[in-house]
Design a protein around this motif. Structure first.
Motif, PDB file in Angstrom:
ATOM      1  N   MET A  71      44.000 -53.434  -1.049  1.00 40.57           N
ATOM      2  CA  MET A  71      44.008 -54.361   0.087  1.00 40.57           C
ATOM      3  C   MET A  71      45.079 -55.436  -0.110  1.00 40.57           C
ATOM      4  O   MET A  71      45.197 -56.014  -1.184  1.00 40.57           O
ATOM      5  CB  MET A  71      42.634 -55.025   0.193  1.00 40.57           C
ATOM      6  CG  MET A  71      42.471 -55.967   1.325  1.00 40.57           C
ATOM      7  SD  MET A  71      40.740 -56.511   1.332  1.00 40.57           S
ATOM      8  CE  MET A  71      40.903 -58.008   2.240  1.00 40.57           C
ATOM      9  N   ALA A  72      45.872 -55.700   0.926  1.00 39.35           N
ATOM     10  CA  ALA A  72      46.869 -56.769   0.886  1.00 39.35           C
ATOM     11  C   ALA A  72      46.161 -58.103   1.079  1.00 39.35           C
ATOM     12  O   ALA A  72      45.247 -58.219   1.902  1.00 39.35           O
ATOM     13  CB  ALA A  72      47.904 -56.560   1.972  1.00 39.35           C
ATOM     14  N   MET A  73      46.568 -59.098   0.296  1.00 41.23           N
ATOM     15  CA  MET A  73      45.939 -60.414   0.386  1.00 41.23           C
ATOM     16  C   MET A  73      46.997 -61.496   0.306  1.00 41.23           C
ATOM     17  O   MET A  73      48.036 -61.308  -0.324  1.00 41.23           O
ATOM     18  CB  MET A  73      44.935 -60.591  -0.758  1.00 41.23           C
ATOM     19  CG  MET A  73      43.773 -59.635  -0.656  1.00 41.23           C
ATOM     20  SD  MET A  73      42.615 -59.741  -2.012  1.00 41.23           S
ATOM     21  CE  MET A  73      42.246 -61.446  -2.068  1.00 41.23           C
ATOM     22  N   THR A  74      46.704 -62.634   0.909  1.00 39.07           N
ATOM     23  CA  THR A  74      47.605 -63.771   0.809  1.00 39.07           C
ATOM     24  C   THR A  74      47.525 -64.336  -0.599  1.00 39.07           C
ATOM     25  O   THR A  74      46.530 -64.166  -1.293  1.00 39.07           O
ATOM     26  CB  THR A  74      47.225 -64.877   1.813  1.00 39.07           C
ATOM     27  OG1 THR A  74      45.906 -65.339   1.505  1.00 39.07           O
ATOM     28  CG2 THR A  74      47.291 -64.374   3.240  1.00 39.07           C
ATOM     29  N   MET A  75      48.570 -65.010  -1.018  1.00 41.32           N
ATOM     30  CA  MET A  75      48.618 -65.584  -2.358  1.00 41.32           C
ATOM     31  C   MET A  75      48.422 -67.099  -2.339  1.00 41.32           C
ATOM     32  O   MET A  75      48.637 -67.763  -3.337  1.00 41.32           O
ATOM     33  CB  MET A  75      49.966 -65.247  -3.013  1.00 41.32           C
ATOM     34  CG  MET A  75      50.187 -63.756  -3.220  1.00 41.32           C
ATOM     35  SD  MET A  75      48.942 -62.979  -4.260  1.00 41.32           S
ATOM     36  CE  MET A  75      49.298 -63.749  -5.823  1.00 41.32           C
ATOM     37  N   ASP A  76      48.018 -67.649  -1.203  1.00 42.28           N
ATOM     38  CA  ASP A  76      47.797 -69.086  -1.134  1.00 42.28           C
ATOM     39  C   ASP A  76      46.604 -69.480  -2.000  1.00 42.28           C
ATOM     40  O   ASP A  76      45.648 -68.733  -2.130  1.00 42.28           O
ATOM     41  CB  ASP A  76      47.593 -69.543   0.307  1.00 42.28           C
ATOM     42  CG  ASP A  76      46.361 -68.926   0.956  1.00 42.28           C
ATOM     43  OD1 ASP A  76      46.115 -67.718   0.731  1.00 42.28           O
ATOM     44  OD2 ASP A  76      45.642 -69.634   1.675  1.00 42.28           O
ATOM     45  N   PHE A  77      46.687 -70.647  -2.616  1.00 41.73           N
ATOM     46  CA  PHE A  77      45.609 -71.124  -3.474  1.00 41.73           C
ATOM     47  C   PHE A  77      44.690 -72.028  -2.676  1.00 41.73           C
ATOM     48  O   PHE A  77      45.140 -72.956  -2.013  1.00 41.73           O
ATOM     49  CB  PHE A  77      46.166 -71.892  -4.672  1.00 41.73           C
ATOM     50  CG  PHE A  77      45.080 -72.399  -5.574  1.00 41.73           C
ATOM     51  CD1 PHE A  77      44.485 -71.563  -6.498  1.00 41.73           C
ATOM     52  CD2 PHE A  77      44.630 -73.707  -5.472  1.00 41.73           C
ATOM     53  CE1 PHE A  77      43.461 -72.017  -7.320  1.00 41.73           C
ATOM     54  CE2 PHE A  77      43.610 -74.167  -6.290  1.00 41.73           C
ATOM     55  CZ  PHE A  77      43.024 -73.319  -7.208  1.00 41.73           C
ATOM     56  N   ARG A  78      43.403 -71.741  -2.726  1.00 42.51           N
ATOM     57  CA  ARG A  78      42.400 -72.594  -2.090  1.00 42.51           C
ATOM     58  C   ARG A  78      41.345 -72.922  -3.132  1.00 42.51           C
ATOM     59  O   ARG A  78      40.666 -72.023  -3.636  1.00 42.51           O
ATOM     60  CB  ARG A  78      41.764 -71.884  -0.903  1.00 42.51           C
ATOM     61  CG  ARG A  78      42.742 -71.731   0.247  1.00 42.51           C
ATOM     62  CD  ARG A  78      42.119 -71.251   1.520  1.00 42.51           C
ATOM     63  NE  ARG A  78      40.789 -71.757   1.765  1.00 42.51           N
ATOM     64  CZ  ARG A  78      39.930 -71.156   2.584  1.00 42.51           C
ATOM     65  NH1 ARG A  78      40.259 -70.058   3.199  1.00 42.51           N
ATOM     66  NH2 ARG A  78      38.733 -71.662   2.772  1.00 42.51           N
ATOM     67  N   PRO A  79      41.184 -74.185  -3.483  1.00 41.67           N
ATOM     68  CA  PRO A  79      40.255 -74.565  -4.541  1.00 41.67           C
ATOM     69  C   PRO A  79      38.790 -74.316  -4.197  1.00 41.67           C
ATOM     70  O   PRO A  79      37.942 -74.310  -5.088  1.00 41.67           O
ATOM     71  CB  PRO A  79      40.523 -76.058  -4.741  1.00 41.67           C
ATOM     72  CG  PRO A  79      41.126 -76.515  -3.478  1.00 41.67           C
ATOM     73  CD  PRO A  79      41.888 -75.333  -2.924  1.00 41.67           C
ATOM     74  N   ASP A  80      38.499 -74.078  -2.935  1.00 38.88           N
ATOM     75  CA  ASP A  80      37.110 -73.863  -2.513  1.00 38.88           C
ATOM     76  C   ASP A  80      36.772 -72.386  -2.307  1.00 38.88           C
ATOM     77  O   ASP A  80      35.695 -72.060  -1.839  1.00 38.88           O
ATOM     78  CB  ASP A  80      36.837 -74.621  -1.217  1.00 38.88           C
ATOM     79  CG  ASP A  80      37.643 -74.088  -0.045  1.00 38.88           C
ATOM     80  OD1 ASP A  80      38.753 -73.561  -0.271  1.00 38.88           O
ATOM     81  OD2 ASP A  80      37.165 -74.192   1.094  1.00 38.88           O
ATOM     82  N   ARG A  81      37.685 -71.473  -2.691  1.00 41.68           N
ATOM     83  CA  ARG A  81      37.493 -70.052  -2.408  1.00 41.68           C
ATOM     84  C   ARG A  81      37.273 -69.235  -3.677  1.00 41.68           C
ATOM     85  O   ARG A  81      37.919 -69.447  -4.695  1.00 41.68           O
ATOM     86  CB  ARG A  81      38.719 -69.506  -1.669  1.00 41.68           C
ATOM     87  CG  ARG A  81      38.607 -68.022  -1.342  1.00 41.68           C
ATOM     88  CD  ARG A  81      39.749 -67.534  -0.492  1.00 41.68           C
ATOM     89  NE  ARG A  81      41.025 -67.736  -1.158  1.00 41.68           N
ATOM     90  CZ  ARG A  81      42.182 -67.766  -0.514  1.00 41.68           C
ATOM     91  NH1 ARG A  81      42.240 -67.608   0.781  1.00 41.68           N
ATOM     92  NH2 ARG A  81      43.307 -67.940  -1.179  1.00 41.68           N
TER      93      ARG A  81
END
Length: 98
Positions: A71-81
């Motif tokens: 699965m393709a996924m974004t590489m953005d960092f989210r501290p709540d995820r």
């Protein structure tokens, strides 16, 4: 041909924004951050909604993202995820915050 290209160029320019930079203010940070500690105990378990809920509680994350094989996924960092990967047999292989 030239008349078809001009509208496309204006659409691209609108997408880029006037300054070419991101928003003036950073996005809000979620309250409470995800914690990786203790998530190893879920590795090897079968992925399910109930396990996902347990993982959210254990990590303190506000959002759960499942990652299927390939699965393709974004590489953005989210501290709540919390991002949980599983294999073709639905066995959890990784669990990490971000």
């Amino acid at each position: 041909m030239r008349t078809a290209v001009l509208p496309l160029l204006s659409l691209l320019a609108a997408c880029a924004g006037a300054s070419g930079q991101g928003p003036a203010t950073p996005p809000p940070t979620a309250e409470g951050s995800c914690r990786n500690e203790g998530l190893d105990r879920f590795i090897g378990q079968t992925a399910s909604a109930a396990i996902g809920a347990d993982m959210l509680r254990a990590s303190g994350a506000r959002t759960l993202r499942w990652s299927a094989p390939g699965m393709a996924m974004t590489m953005d960092f989210r501290p709540d995820r919390l991002t949980v990967s599983y294999d073709g047999k639905m066995v959890i292989t990784t669990a990490r915050c971000g």
